[in-house]
Design a protein around this motif. Structure first.
Motif, PDB file in Angstrom:
ATOM      1  N   TRP A  11      31.277 -27.960  -7.843  1.00 17.80           N
ATOM      2  CA  TRP A  11      30.072 -27.556  -8.568  1.00 17.80           C
ATOM      3  C   TRP A  11      30.424 -26.676  -9.754  1.00 17.80           C
ATOM      4  O   TRP A  11      31.232 -25.747  -9.614  1.00 17.80           O
ATOM      5  N   GLU A  12      29.805 -26.929 -10.880  1.00 15.40           N
ATOM      6  CA  GLU A  12      29.831 -25.984 -11.990  1.00 15.40           C
ATOM      7  C   GLU A  12      28.555 -25.172 -11.870  1.00 15.40           C
ATOM      8  O   GLU A  12      27.453 -25.730 -11.957  1.00 15.40           O
ATOM      9  N   THR A  13      28.719 -23.883 -11.654  1.00 17.08           N
ATOM     10  CA  THR A  13      27.568 -23.019 -11.455  1.00 17.08           C
ATOM     11  C   THR A  13      27.546 -21.961 -12.545  1.00 17.08           C
ATOM     12  O   THR A  13      28.499 -21.202 -12.701  1.00 17.08           O
ATOM     13  N   SER A  14      26.462 -21.939 -13.277  1.00 17.02           N
ATOM     14  CA  SER A  14      26.283 -20.964 -14.344  1.00 17.02           C
ATOM     15  C   SER A  14      25.234 -19.959 -13.890  1.00 17.02           C
ATOM     16  O   SER A  14      24.086 -20.327 -13.636  1.00 17.02           O
ATOM     17  N   ALA A  50      26.107 -14.601 -17.080  1.00 15.18           N
ATOM     18  CA  ALA A  50      26.900 -13.533 -16.475  1.00 15.18           C
ATOM     19  C   ALA A  50      28.230 -14.080 -16.002  1.00 15.18           C
ATOM     20  O   ALA A  50      29.273 -13.450 -16.150  1.00 15.18           O
ATOM     21  N   CYS A  51      28.181 -15.280 -15.436  1.00 14.28           N
ATOM     22  CA  CYS A  51      29.363 -15.858 -14.804  1.00 14.28           C
ATOM     23  C   CYS A  51      29.239 -17.377 -14.818  1.00 14.28           C
ATOM     24  O   CYS A  51      28.149 -17.914 -14.635  1.00 14.28           O
ATOM     25  N   VAL A  52      30.360 -18.025 -15.051  1.00 10.89           N
ATOM     26  CA  VAL A  52      30.436 -19.469 -14.877  1.00 10.89           C
ATOM     27  C   VAL A  52      31.578 -19.718 -13.897  1.00 10.89           C
ATOM     28  O   VAL A  52      32.699 -19.245 -14.112  1.00 10.89           O
ATOM     29  N   ALA A  53      31.270 -20.400 -12.816  1.00 10.81           N
ATOM     30  CA  ALA A  53      32.250 -20.622 -11.757  1.00 10.81           C
ATOM     31  C   ALA A  53      32.263 -22.087 -11.342  1.00 10.81           C
ATOM     32  O   ALA A  53      31.207 -22.707 -11.216  1.00 10.81           O
ATOM     33  N   GLU A  54      33.450 -22.606 -11.145  1.00  7.98           N
ATOM     34  CA  GLU A  54      33.601 -23.938 -10.571  1.00  7.98           C
ATOM     35  C   GLU A  54      33.969 -23.730  -9.108  1.00  7.98           C
ATOM     36  O   GLU A  54      35.076 -23.299  -8.790  1.00  7.98           O
ATOM     37  N   VAL A 100      26.383 -36.875  -8.831  1.00  5.99           N
ATOM     38  CA  VAL A 100      27.556 -36.442  -9.600  1.00  5.99           C
ATOM     39  C   VAL A 100      27.281 -36.626 -11.095  1.00  5.99           C
ATOM     40  O   VAL A 100      26.741 -37.648 -11.529  1.00  5.99           O
ATOM     41  N   GLY A 101      27.632 -35.589 -11.855  1.00  4.20           N
ATOM     42  CA  GLY A 101      27.432 -35.616 -13.300  1.00  4.20           C
ATOM     43  C   GLY A 101      26.105 -35.046 -13.750  1.00  4.20           C
ATOM     44  O   GLY A 101      25.855 -34.938 -14.945  1.00  4.20           O
ATOM     45  N   GLN A 102      25.265 -34.648 -12.814  1.00  3.12           N
ATOM     46  CA  GLN A 102      23.923 -34.175 -13.144  1.00  3.12           C
ATOM     47  C   GLN A 102      23.738 -32.700 -12.772  1.00  3.12           C
ATOM     48  O   GLN A 102      24.359 -32.206 -11.830  1.00  3.12           O
ATOM     49  N   GLU A 103      22.838 -32.028 -13.502  1.00  8.36           N
ATOM     50  CA  GLU A 103      22.362 -30.737 -13.038  1.00  8.36           C
ATOM     51  C   GLU A 103      21.427 -31.037 -11.876  1.00  8.36           C
ATOM     52  O   GLU A 103      20.429 -31.733 -12.042  1.00  8.36           O
ATOM     53  N   VAL A 104      21.775 -30.531 -10.717  1.00  4.65           N
ATOM     54  CA  VAL A 104      21.052 -30.874  -9.497  1.00  4.65           C
ATOM     55  C   VAL A 104      19.903 -29.905  -9.236  1.00  4.65           C
ATOM     56  O   VAL A 104      18.827 -30.308  -8.804  1.00  4.65           O
ATOM     57  N   ALA A 105      20.135 -28.618  -9.494  1.00  5.54           N
ATOM     58  CA  ALA A 105      19.114 -27.636  -9.125  1.00  5.54           C
ATOM     59  C   ALA A 105      19.289 -26.348  -9.917  1.00  5.54           C
ATOM     60  O   ALA A 105      20.356 -26.078 -10.473  1.00  5.54           O
ATOM     61  N   VAL A 106      18.213 -25.565  -9.914  1.00  2.00           N
ATOM     62  CA  VAL A 106      18.213 -24.215 -10.469  1.00  2.00           C
ATOM     63  C   VAL A 106      17.645 -23.314  -9.374  1.00  2.00           C
ATOM     64  O   VAL A 106      16.603 -23.617  -8.789  1.00  2.00           O
ATOM     65  N   SER A 139      29.706 -13.354  -5.546  1.00  2.00           N
ATOM     66  CA  SER A 139      29.400 -13.464  -4.115  1.00  2.00           C
ATOM     67  C   SER A 139      27.963 -13.900  -3.847  1.00  2.00           C
ATOM     68  O   SER A 139      27.612 -14.223  -2.711  1.00  2.00           O
ATOM     69  N   LEU A 140      27.131 -13.939  -4.889  1.00  2.00           N
ATOM     70  CA  LEU A 140      25.753 -14.400  -4.728  1.00  2.00           C
ATOM     71  C   LEU A 140      25.640 -15.921  -4.715  1.00  2.00           C
ATOM     72  O   LEU A 140      24.557 -16.460  -4.455  1.00  2.00           O
ATOM     73  N   LEU A 141      26.732 -16.630  -4.976  1.00  2.00           N
ATOM     74  CA  LEU A 141      26.677 -18.099  -5.001  1.00  2.00           C
ATOM     75  C   LEU A 141      26.025 -18.694  -3.744  1.00  2.00           C
ATOM     76  O   LEU A 141      25.143 -19.547  -3.869  1.00  2.00           O
ATOM     77  N   PRO A 142      26.419 -18.291  -2.529  1.00  2.00           N
ATOM     78  CA  PRO A 142      25.763 -18.891  -1.353  1.00  2.00           C
ATOM     79  C   PRO A 142      24.253 -18.658  -1.330  1.00  2.00           C
ATOM     80  O   PRO A 142      23.488 -19.545  -0.951  1.00  2.00           O
ATOM     81  N   LYS A 143      23.812 -17.482  -1.757  1.00  2.00           N
ATOM     82  CA  LYS A 143      22.373 -17.185  -1.805  1.00  2.00           C
ATOM     83  C   LYS A 143      21.664 -18.107  -2.793  1.00  2.00           C
ATOM     84  O   LYS A 143      20.593 -18.639  -2.510  1.00  2.00           O
ATOM     85  N   PHE A 144      22.280 -18.309  -3.962  1.00  2.00           N
ATOM     86  CA  PHE A 144      21.687 -19.201  -4.951  1.00  2.00           C
ATOM     87  C   PHE A 144      21.603 -20.626  -4.419  1.00  2.00           C
ATOM     88  O   PHE A 144      20.573 -21.286  -4.559  1.00  2.00           O
TER      89      PHE A 144
END
Length: 152
Positions: free
Chosen positions: A128-131, A141-145, A15-21, A69-74
């Protein structure tokens, strides 16, 4: 490169960290057309390639909801939890579409774990904060929580 965690608790400790790209993914006109068919959104900026070239973006663009909708793929390409049998999308707290995604663009997601709380059945609810980045673009393109529930 995929990050592997043995347990949900190991992941929750981030928690609080960028976990992955995630890996890069190229958006194709075929994907855009299939998304238009599935959703009924046939707006010309998405599906009329010739007209879109003369439009405001200089090319056809992906639907914002296609990008989302690509979030699960990422996530699948970036994170594995060995002792987790399933995950479900629980919802979204906030979504912003910051930049258009031209067909042919490459996208990837940066995932920062904002929160992790225990839930029933030994699960963990993660926020998750996903950029979603566009290769070479100054803004995402998108920032989603997004809120995801995972179970061992």
């Amino acid at each position: 490169m995929k990050k592997t965690f043995q347990t949900l608790q190991d992941l929750a400790a981030c928690v609080g960290q960028e976990v992955a790209v995630s890996d890069w993914l190229t958006v194709t006109q075929q994907q855009v057309n299939q998304f238009a068919e599935a959703t009924g959104d046939h707006q010309w900026i998405h599906v009329d390639v010739e007209r879109a070239k003369a439009g405001p973006f200089g090319a056809s663009i992906a639907h914002g909801f296609l990008t989302l909708s690509l979030l699960p793929k990422f996530f699948e390409s970036a994170i594995e939890v060995v002792e987790s049998r399933m995950g479900v999308n629980y919802g979204l707290n906030r979504v912003r579409f910051m930049s258009p995604v031209r067909v042919g663009s490459r996208l990837r997601a940066r995932m920062k774990l904002l929160g992790a709380e225990p839930i029933a059945d030994q699960g963990v609810q993660m926020t998750w904060e996903t950029s979603i980045e566009i290769e070479g673009a100054p803004k995402p393109a998108c920032v989603a929580e997004s809120v995801v529930r995972r179970y061992p």
